[in-house]
Motif scaffolding. Structure first.
Motif, mmCIF file in Angstrom:
data_model
loop_
_atom_site.group_PDB
_atom_site.id
_atom_site.type_symbol
_atom_site.label_atom_id
_atom_site.label_comp_id
_atom_site.label_asym_id
_atom_site.label_seq_id
_atom_site.Cartn_x
_atom_site.Cartn_y
_atom_site.Cartn_z
ATOM 1 N N TRP A 510 0.862 -1.171 0.000
ATOM 2 C CA TRP A 510 0.000 0.000 0.000
ATOM 3 C C TRP A 510 0.905 1.229 0.000
ATOM 4 O O TRP A 510 1.890 1.270 0.749
ATOM 5 C CB TRP A 510 -0.890 0.020 1.244
ATOM 6 N N PHE A 511 0.594 2.230 -0.830
ATOM 7 C CA PHE A 511 1.528 3.347 -0.893
ATOM 8 C C PHE A 511 0.828 4.632 -1.345
ATOM 9 O O PHE A 511 -0.085 4.623 -2.171
ATOM 10 C CB PHE A 511 2.696 3.027 -1.836
ATOM 11 N N THR A 512 1.284 5.716 -0.736
ATOM 12 C CA THR A 512 0.919 7.061 -1.177
ATOM 13 C C THR A 512 2.147 7.782 -1.734
ATOM 14 O O THR A 512 2.020 8.829 -2.361
ATOM 15 C CB THR A 512 0.335 7.878 -0.019
ATOM 16 N N GLY A 513 3.317 7.228 -1.470
ATOM 17 C CA GLY A 513 4.575 7.732 -2.006
ATOM 18 C C GLY A 513 5.258 6.633 -2.793
ATOM 19 O O GLY A 513 4.629 5.682 -3.260
ATOM 20 N N ALA A 514 6.587 6.731 -2.930
ATOM 21 C CA ALA A 514 7.351 5.760 -3.699
ATOM 22 C C ALA A 514 7.644 4.525 -2.853
ATOM 23 O O ALA A 514 8.382 4.599 -1.866
ATOM 24 C CB ALA A 514 8.652 6.379 -4.200
ATOM 25 N N ALA A 515 7.081 3.387 -3.235
ATOM 26 C CA ALA A 515 7.321 2.128 -2.527
ATOM 27 C C ALA A 515 8.536 1.430 -3.131
ATOM 28 O O ALA A 515 8.591 1.225 -4.347
ATOM 29 C CB ALA A 515 6.098 1.227 -2.619
ATOM 30 N N PRO A 516 9.529 1.068 -2.304
ATOM 31 C CA PRO A 516 10.747 0.450 -2.841
ATOM 32 C C PRO A 516 10.575 -1.049 -3.085
ATOM 33 O O PRO A 516 9.917 -1.755 -2.315
ATOM 34 C CB PRO A 516 11.768 0.695 -1.728
ATOM 35 N N HIS A 517 11.167 -1.526 -4.163
ATOM 36 C CA HIS A 517 11.195 -2.948 -4.506
ATOM 37 C C HIS A 517 12.587 -3.281 -5.030
ATOM 38 O O HIS A 517 13.311 -2.406 -5.505
ATOM 39 C CB HIS A 517 10.177 -3.274 -5.597
ATOM 40 N N ASP A 518 12.925 -4.547 -4.969
ATOM 41 C CA ASP A 518 14.175 -5.015 -5.575
ATOM 42 C C ASP A 518 13.952 -6.448 -6.016
ATOM 43 O O ASP A 518 13.476 -7.281 -5.243
ATOM 44 C CB ASP A 518 15.331 -4.945 -4.578
ATOM 45 N N THR A 519 14.286 -6.742 -7.261
ATOM 46 C CA THR A 519 14.071 -8.099 -7.758
ATOM 47 C C THR A 519 14.981 -9.110 -7.075
ATOM 48 O O THR A 519 14.684 -10.308 -7.076
ATOM 49 C CB THR A 519 14.314 -8.169 -9.276
#
Length: 593
Positions: A510-519
């Motif tokens: 859930w996000f209102t800003g930039a949600a970080p991900h990494d493969t």
């Protein structure tokens, strides 16, 4: 959500390839003639092989024959074994009288070709002068080509042509045969044979000929094609979805995905099945459509990651699709096979473990999942047999749990678990890829779209039902197993599954800003399950941003590395659901994977 923002025709623009693609038969033929002319300098013979996927229409052969002006035209089908001999070779893999299932075939193009016929055509080709064209599946095995053209077609278009009674299967004249039998033959035999040729030759294609749109071919140079696939393998992208009616189908997708409102319903959307979906690369002003399996075969490590590739080979193991019963009916009551069973019975390495994520739900929506406490196995099977013979209707609620379903619920369905979506639900199905191995136990006494009963697979189903998956176990293990993982400024991450018996992991952000991900070196598949629009970006600028809309599925290749997703356009909270192949680590050790 904004109706019809969903993009039904996504394309991926390829940089640096202007001039590498042509559209229309005149332009296609002229480009091929130019390539042949360049090869002809100083030679007395140029051999052109046109390798063909299954399902091509006669137009392709006719237009190429007219446009290429060959001095000698040879049909690869003249090198095939007789139809009776081919039938004897494929018969062990077609499942006899089973209307749906066979066994994955190990056959290759060499099993279709008769050596003495190959030798005869090869002698003709190598003795000729001028331009020699060899056309058809197996063309490149008849003589060493100076120019190799791959004439391609996505499998969904192949299926539509089967349904329309317009095409033959590989090696036989069976146009007009029942489409489901042509599909079975294609799934277990034809596509396997052709894909082995595809894998062996892809890095040598001089051109790919896109024959998807009748009368509107597109041609792309092999170098430009492979440059495009290299780019796609390192950036987020979408596949081209396709939609299909169903006996239980609803009308949610017509509104949200902008589908034809005159069609009675749409039950299915397949938007991430790389074996059957297509990929569109835009080269300059020419969109070129092809089976997305080309990307899987050409850049499997970059796309899947070394660990996933090492485990599954050049095969995409994650599938996303939609099941729409909003205003429709219950899906068939069903069960998927256990791993040992699917391997022994159908030759498939892993099974269709899956889950239902509720994109939307009406007030009466439900999911049938698992068996009631102290279920009577013999009584349930006897009642199913009676109902499927046309006797008393099966009382599913007497034997199977029926759970209320709300938007954003997540139900986990490892193989062997009896289940189906009830009416008035919009399901995002997240599963492993083997996608035809659904054993129907009961179809509510209704006909298929053709007016005939749909095949029920009670014998297969009964052999796989896990009778100990009853109410308490299901509640504890399979219904809304949501747990927090991490949070930050404007985002939070939750684990929603899948069950420990399944090899996929799912996370919701859930996000209102930039949600970080990494493969972290493994492929991700995601869907925007809340919010009108979001944008996928690389913090390091490694790839061009991708804008996605509500309900769109997208793939982030392993090679993309770190990325973020944030709301785009109107600012509001968004959510994505993400699936990836689970590491051999505890789920708690995986944060923002």
């Amino acid at each position: 959500m904004t109706a019809a923002a969903y993009d039904k025709h996504p394309e991926t623009a390829v940089r640096g390839t202007t001039g590498g693609a042509w559209r229309g038969w005149d332009a296609v033929a002229a480009a091929l003639r130019d390539a042949i002319a360049r090869l002809s300098r100083g030679r007395n013979r140029v051999i052109v092989a046109v390798e063909c996927a299954t399902g091509l229409l006669p137009e392709v052969r006719a237009c190429l024959a007219q446009g290429l002006r060959a001095d000698l035209w040879l049909d690869a089908s003249d090198a095939w074994v007789d139809a009776a001999a081919w039938e004897s070779r494929v018969a062990p893999y077609l499942g006899g009288d089973d209307p749906l299932f066979g066994f994955l075939s190990p056959l290759t193009i060499d099993d279709l070709l008769a050596p003495e016929r190959v030798a005869r055509l090869s002698s003709l080709a190598n003795a000729a002068r001028g331009v020699v064209v060899i056309y058809g599946t197996g063309a490149s095995r008849i003589a060493t080509p100076d120019l190799l053209v791959w004439a391609d077609l996505p499998r969904w278009e192949n299926q539509l042509r089967q349904r329309a009674g317009r095409v033959d299967s590989l090696g036989v004249r069976n146009v007009g045969e029942k489409a489901s039998l042509q599909y079975k033959r294609a799934y277990f035999v034809d596509w396997r044979v052709v894909d082995r040729v595809r894998q062996q030759t892809l890095d040598r294609w001089d051109f790919l000929l896109d024959t998807t749109k009748e009368g509107d071919p597109r041609l792309v140079a092999g170098g430009a094609l492979r440059a495009g696939l290299d780019q796609v393998a390192r950036r987020p992208f979408r596949l081209v979805p396709y939609f299909d009616p169903a006996p239980w189908g609803g009308r949610w997708m017509q509104r949200v995905c902008g589908l034809d409102p005159s069609v009675p319903n749409f039950g299915w959307c397949f938007d991430c099945v790389p074996e059957e979906n297509s990929l569109v690369l835009r080269l300059g002003d020419v969109p070129v459509e092809m089976p997305s399996i080309n990307l899987v075969f050409y850049r499997p490590v970059e796309l899947l990651g070394p660990a996933v590739h090492g485990r599954f080979g050049a095969e995409f193991p994650i599938r996303f699709d939609f099941l729409d019963t909003m205003g429709g009916g219950n899906l068939s009551l069903q069960v998927h096979p256990l791993t040992e069973y699917i391997h022994r019975t159908f030759g498939v390495a892993y099974t269709q473990d899956e889950s239902y994520y509720l994109l939307d739900a009406g007030p009466q929506a439900s999911v049938f999942l698992g068996l009631k406490t102290a279920v009577d196995q013999e009584a349930m099977l006897a009642e199913l047999e009676e109902a499927n013979r046309g006797g008393r209707r099966f009382d599913a609620a007497r034997h199977v749990n029926q759970w209320p379903a709300r938007k954003h619920d997540h139900f986990l369905i490892p193989g062997g678990t009896v289940h189906c979506s009830g009416a008035d639900a919009m399901v995002l199905e997240i599963s492993a890829t083997p996608y035809i191995f659904t054993f129907k136990l009961w179809d509510w006494g209704r006909p298929g779209l053709d007016g005939l009963p749909r095949p029920v697979n009670l014998a297969h189903g009964a052999a796989n039902i896990q009778w100990d998956r009853q109410t308490d176990w299901v509640r504890e293990n399979l219904v809304n197993r949501v747990s927090p993982v991490a949070s930050g400024d404007g985002w939070r991450e939750e684990r929603t599954g899948l069950h420990e018996l399944e090899f996929l992991e799912t996370r919701r952000h859930w996000f209102t800003g930039a949600a970080p991900h990494d493969t972290c070196g493994g492929v991700h598949v995601l869907n925007l399950v809340e919010g009108d629009e979001a944008i996928v970006e690389s913090p390091a600028g490694a790839f061009e941003p991708l804008v996605v809309h509500y309900a769109e599925t997208f793939i982030v290749p392993a090679a993309a590395g770190a990325y973020t997703i944030r709301p785009h356009g109107a600012r509001r909270e968004c959510a994505t659901i993400k699936a990836f192949v689970r590491d051999p680590l505890p789920a708690s050790a995986l944060v923002s994977r």
